[in-house]
Design an enzyme around this catalytic site. Structure first.
Site: not given
Length: 124
Positions: A13, A37, A99
């Site tokens: 990612y 986000d 994240d």
């Protein structure tokens, strides 16, 4: 899904964000995934909304991303600290992010939550 496979997906990612490869990023997500986000904003649900989000964020900016610590795995979730370097309103900056991805049974991201705020934005 193994911890090693989740770590590899998280690393992938970051590589794809750094490369600006929206199609590659989308391939990591489940079709009905949720993205928040940053955390606290309304979640984006489904491929179309998530695709728009990445095209908007990566399409307008020259974004560079890199891990700043190890990927942590617990259950079917993984978390990672990283930095994104980009231009914010024409000003070069760095955003420090954590994240957290939840994986589905197929090994794809079912959800992503990005923990960051203006306190994590550093102008250069």
């Amino acid at each position: 899904m193994t911890a090693e496979a989740m770590r590899a997906a998280m690393q992938r990612y970051i590589e794809l964000v750094d490369a600006g490869d929206v199609d590659g990023i989308l391939a990591l997500y489940a079709d009905d995934a949720r993205v928040e986000d940053p955390v606290g904003t309304p979640p984006l649900i489904g491929r179309t909304a998530i695709e728009r989000f990445y095209h908007k964020g990566l399409g307008r900016n020259k974004v560079h991303a890199h891990l700043t610590g190890p990927v942590r795995v617990a259950g079917n979730c993984a978390a990672m600290p990283f930095c994104i370097e980009l231009e914010w309103d024409g000003q070069p900056c760095t955003i420090r992010v954590i994240d957290v991805m939840e994986f589905n049974e197929d090994g794809r991201f079912q959800s992503m939550k990005a923990y960051w705020g203006v306190d994590n934005l550093e102008l250069r």
